[in-house]
Each structure stands twice: as C-alpha cells, then as structure tokens.
Design a protein around this motif. Structure first.
Motif, PDB file in Angstrom:
ATOM      1  N   TRP A  14       0.881  -1.111  -0.165  1.00 52.50           N
ATOM      2  CA  TRP A  14       0.099   0.018   0.168  1.00 52.50           C
ATOM      3  C   TRP A  14       0.678   1.118   0.020  1.00 52.50           C
ATOM      4  N   TYR A  15       1.908   1.263   0.875  1.00 49.11           N
ATOM      5  CA  TYR A  15       2.854   2.329   0.696  1.00 49.11           C
ATOM      6  C   TYR A  15       3.565   2.724  -0.414  1.00 49.11           C
ATOM      7  N   MET A  17       2.513   1.655  -3.302  1.00 50.98           N
ATOM      8  CA  MET A  17       1.723   2.265  -4.284  1.00 50.98           C
ATOM      9  C   MET A  17       1.336   3.914  -4.188  1.00 50.98           C
ATOM     10  N   GLN A  18       1.232   4.166  -2.828  1.00 53.11           N
ATOM     11  CA  GLN A  18       0.926   5.628  -2.458  1.00 53.11           C
ATOM     12  C   GLN A  18       2.062   6.482  -2.987  1.00 53.11           C
ATOM     13  N   TRP A  19       3.242   5.794  -2.679  1.00 59.21           N
ATOM     14  CA  TRP A  19       4.680   6.533  -3.377  1.00 59.21           C
ATOM     15  C   TRP A  19       4.554   6.691  -4.916  1.00 59.21           C
ATOM     16  N   ILE A  21       2.225   6.731  -6.791  1.00 57.77           N
ATOM     17  CA  ILE A  21       1.021   7.788  -7.185  1.00 57.77           C
ATOM     18  C   ILE A  21       1.426   8.973  -6.807  1.00 57.77           C
ATOM     19  N   SER A  22       2.080   9.394  -6.050  1.00 56.56           N
ATOM     20  CA  SER A  22       2.646  10.758  -5.703  1.00 56.56           C
ATOM     21  C   SER A  22       3.769  10.937  -6.966  1.00 56.56           C
ATOM     22  N   LYS A  23       4.453   9.996  -7.080  1.00 54.81           N
ATOM     23  CA  LYS A  23       5.547  10.394  -7.874  1.00 54.81           C
ATOM     24  C   LYS A  23       4.992  10.552  -9.459  1.00 54.81           C
ATOM     25  N   GLU A  30      -1.711  16.231 -11.735  1.00 55.66           N
ATOM     26  CA  GLU A  30      -2.985  15.467 -11.088  1.00 55.66           C
ATOM     27  C   GLU A  30      -3.879  15.017 -12.520  1.00 55.66           C
TER      28      GLU A  30
END
Length: 113
Positions: A14-15, A17-19, A21-23, A30
């Motif tokens: 999960w972490y 994937m969040q990383w 997405i932010s990259k 956006e």
C-alpha cells in the motif's frame, strides 16, 4: 504469527502504491497538465514519429503484436474466437444456474414434508 507475515506485504505494498501515485502526480500532474503533448496523435496501429505517420506493431516499426486495427483476416479470427468464448461462457453459466435451481428445488421440497 501468520497474521504478521500476511500484513507486512499488504501494508508495504500500500505504501509503495501511494509513493508511485505521488511520483506520477509530480511528473505529469493531477490530470496530465504537465505533459508536453496532451492529445494522442495517430490512431490504432498508426502514430506520428518525427513528423510523419508510421505503422507500429506487427509488420511495422518495432515489431510487436497484431493490434485492433489489423487486417480483416486477423479481425475475423479474433471475432470467431471471441464468439466461441462467449458461447462457452453462456453454456457454463446456464448449467451453473440450472444446478443452483435444482438445488433450491430439492431444498424447498425437503422443507415442505
């Protein structure tokens, strides 16, 4: 202990994937506002490379597989195989539905006596 072995990869994933997405938001924005070319040029198996339209995919530049805009024989083969797949799936679902109805009928018949 098994819960720990299960939880660590899930939370870690999960972490990650969040990383990711932010990259991607940092790189393209956006809604893609940071992209140089906001529209897709070309269509299907054609694209614009160095200002001229070229065929890509099977039989074109860079090799590859047959795309949706392939010749009529490939499209016909794909259509035939897809039709057979759907027919097989309909038959399987019909059989499954009939078995479920028969099971419900047996259950209901047993409850009435």
């Amino acid at each position: 202990m098994g819960c720990v072995y299960f939880t660590i990869p899930v939370v870690g994933g999960w972490y990650v994937m969040q990383w990711a997405i932010s990259k991607s938001v940092d790189e393209i924005g956006e809604r893609g506002e940071k992209l140089q070319h906001k529209q897709l040029r070309g269509y299907g198996d054609k694209t614009v490379i160095d200002g001229k339209e070229e065929k890509v995919g099977a039989g074109g530049r860079y090799g590859g597989v047959n795309l949706a805009m392939s010749d009529s024989s490939t499209q016909e083969n794909n259509r035939t195989m897809l039709k057979a797949l759907f027919k097989k799936e309909r038959k399987r679902r019909k059989k499954e539905n009939n078995e479920q109805q028969q099971g419900n009928q047996v259950y209901n018949d047993g409850a009435e006596t």
